[in-house]
Motif scaffolding. Structure first.
Motif, PDB file in Angstrom:
ATOM      1  N   SER A   1      -7.866  -0.202 -14.113  1.00  0.00           N
ATOM      2  CA  SER A   1      -8.495  -1.132 -13.171  1.00  0.00           C
ATOM      3  C   SER A   1     -10.008  -0.980 -13.193  1.00  0.00           C
ATOM      4  CB  SER A   1      -7.965  -0.879 -11.751  1.00  0.00           C
ATOM      5  OG  SER A   1      -6.580  -1.150 -11.667  1.00  0.00           O
TER       6      SER A   1
ATOM      7  N   LEU B   1      -5.062  -1.754  -2.862  1.00  0.00           N
ATOM      8  CA  LEU B   1      -3.831  -1.088  -2.434  1.00  0.00           C
ATOM      9  C   LEU B   1      -4.052   0.397  -2.208  1.00  0.00           C
ATOM     10  CD1 LEU B   1      -1.153  -2.777  -4.738  1.00  0.00           C
ATOM     11  CD2 LEU B   1      -1.736  -3.322  -2.365  1.00  0.00           C
ATOM     12  N   ARG B   2      -5.110   0.945  -2.814  1.00  0.00           N
ATOM     13  CA  ARG B   2      -5.471   2.349  -2.611  1.00  0.00           C
ATOM     14  C   ARG B   2      -6.655   2.490  -1.662  1.00  0.00           C
ATOM     15  NH1 ARG B   2      -7.526   4.464  -7.318  1.00  0.00           N
ATOM     16  NH2 ARG B   2      -7.684   2.450  -8.356  1.00  0.00           N
TER      17      ARG B   2
ATOM     18  N   SER C   1      -0.244   6.909 -12.225  1.00  0.00           N
ATOM     19  CA  SER C   1      -1.135   6.374 -11.195  1.00  0.00           C
ATOM     20  C   SER C   1      -2.595   6.456 -11.625  1.00  0.00           C
ATOM     21  CB  SER C   1      -0.933   7.134  -9.877  1.00  0.00           C
ATOM     22  OG  SER C   1      -1.855   6.710  -8.900  1.00  0.00           O
TER      23      SER C   1
ATOM     24  N   THR D   1      -7.337  -6.057  -6.746  1.00  0.00           N
ATOM     25  CA  THR D   1      -6.177  -6.020  -5.856  1.00  0.00           C
ATOM     26  C   THR D   1      -5.490  -4.664  -5.931  1.00  0.00           C
ATOM     27  OG1 THR D   1      -5.857  -8.411  -6.112  1.00  0.00           O
ATOM     28  CG2 THR D   1      -3.988  -7.117  -5.295  1.00  0.00           C
ATOM     29  N   GLU D   2      -5.372  -4.123  -7.144  1.00  0.00           N
ATOM     30  CA  GLU D   2      -4.769  -2.798  -7.294  1.00  0.00           C
ATOM     31  C   GLU D   2      -5.606  -1.742  -6.583  1.00  0.00           C
ATOM     32  OE1 GLU D   2      -4.122   1.124  -8.576  1.00  0.00           O
ATOM     33  OE2 GLU D   2      -5.922   0.031  -9.218  1.00  0.00           O
ATOM     34  N   ARG D   3      -6.924  -1.835  -6.672  1.00  0.00           N
ATOM     35  CA  ARG D   3      -7.798  -0.883  -5.994  1.00  0.00           C
ATOM     36  C   ARG D   3      -7.686  -1.038  -4.480  1.00  0.00           C
ATOM     37  NH1 ARG D   3     -12.199   1.468  -8.128  1.00  0.00           N
ATOM     38  NH2 ARG D   3     -13.621   0.560  -6.580  1.00  0.00           N
TER      39      ARG D   3
ATOM     40  N   ARG E   1       2.367   1.768  -3.444  1.00  0.00           N
ATOM     41  CA  ARG E   1       1.356   2.294  -4.376  1.00  0.00           C
ATOM     42  C   ARG E   1       1.097   3.774  -4.103  1.00  0.00           C
ATOM     43  NH1 ARG E   1      -1.031   4.306  -7.583  1.00  0.00           N
ATOM     44  NH2 ARG E   1      -2.764   3.624  -8.900  1.00  0.00           N
TER      45      ARG E   1
ATOM     46  N   ALA F   1      -6.790  -8.952 -10.515  1.00  0.00           N
ATOM     47  CA  ALA F   1      -5.667  -8.016 -10.470  1.00  0.00           C
ATOM     48  C   ALA F   1      -6.154  -6.579 -10.297  1.00  0.00           C
ATOM     49  CB  ALA F   1      -4.828  -8.147 -11.747  1.00  0.00           C
TER      50      ALA F   1
ATOM     51  N   GLU G   1       0.824  -1.205   0.000  1.00  0.00           N
ATOM     52  CA  GLU G   1       0.000   0.000   0.000  1.00  0.00           C
ATOM     53  C   GLU G   1       0.861   1.259   0.000  1.00  0.00           C
ATOM     54  OE1 GLU G   1      -2.362  -3.359   1.682  1.00  0.00           O
ATOM     55  OE2 GLU G   1      -0.346  -2.561   2.023  1.00  0.00           O
TER      56      GLU G   1
ATOM     57  N   ILE H   1      -3.317   3.848 -14.323  1.00  0.00           N
ATOM     58  CA  ILE H   1      -3.471   2.499 -13.767  1.00  0.00           C
ATOM     59  C   ILE H   1      -4.827   2.362 -13.079  1.00  0.00           C
ATOM     60  CG2 ILE H   1      -2.588   0.888 -12.034  1.00  0.00           C
ATOM     61  CD1 ILE H   1       0.206   1.972 -12.620  1.00  0.00           C
TER      62      ILE H   1
END
Length: 217
Positions: free
Chosen positions: A145, A204-205, A138, A200-202, A127, A197, A124, A141
């Protein structure tokens, strides 16, 4: 009313810690550990540093997944998730999704709430650093997502409708529905991996939507 009731129940699950020291974040813990920090200042000007440590993906059972609250580097309290830790001036709320932490906020007694700061060595934190140092990348990406999840939802809804109308009882009343989107098996698998994926990226934010990310799970 319901939110306050859930918060009271979460507070009741909090147990005192044993004072063990907070371990440093290691690079190999990136996939399964989240660490956040909170610095509070009392009316007298004294600073107290809290940390929330969650070891996720090791065991996703709701009965064993816990959040640990450290105060000045020592284990102060622990709770199963979702957690609500009382701290001076408010409560630290921690919630998880299937893809990571979806909420880690300091909710003050008078209303405002603030997201805790992720440890710079955590996934986190890395990111968040990308968002600070490369904001355009950023955003790109993040948009990618979002588009992946919207596409997955666009495929999922007609597919679910098709399966439901195959039932004889429903078909007699509404007729059958055939999804206009028919991906090959490899396409379904690829879209599923892409959706995981993206969620998971979301995570991290600390972004979460029950419709988008919940559907991906």
């Amino acid at each position: 009313m319901i939110k306050e009731w859930r918060r009271r129940r979460a507070v009741q699950r909090v147990k005192p810690g044993d004072g063990r020291p907070l371990k440093c974040f290691r690079w190999w813990q990136l996939p399964f550990r989240a660490l956040f920090h909170l610095r509070l200042t009392s009316d007298g000007g004294r600073h107290t540093v809290y940390a929330v440590d969650v070891r996720h993906w090791q065991n996703h059972s709701s009965d064993s997944l816990k959040a640990h609250l450290y105060r000045e580097g020592r284990l102060h309290a622990m709770s199963t998730l979702p957690a609500a830790f009382p701290v001076p001036g408010g409560t630290v709320e921690v919630r998880m999704s299937a893809f990571g932490v979806k909420r880690c906020h300091y909710v003050t007694d008078n209303g405002p709430q603030y997201q805790l700061v992720p440890d710079p060595h955590s996934a986190e934190g890395r990111r968040a650093r990308l968002e600070r140092e490369r904001p355009a990348l950023s955003r790109a990406i993040g948009l990618l997502s979002l588009c992946v999840l919207v596409a997955a939802l666009a495929v999922l809804i007609p597919h679910v409708a098709e399966q439901l109308t195959k039932s004889e009882g429903i078909a007699q009343r509404t007729g059958t529905f055939t999804s206009p989107i028919d991906l090959p098996r490899w396409g379904d698998i690829a879209l599923g991996f892409a959706a995981v994926a993206a969620s998971t990226e979301r995570a991290l934010r600390l972004r979460y939507s029950w419709l988008l990310d919940g559907g991906a799970g």
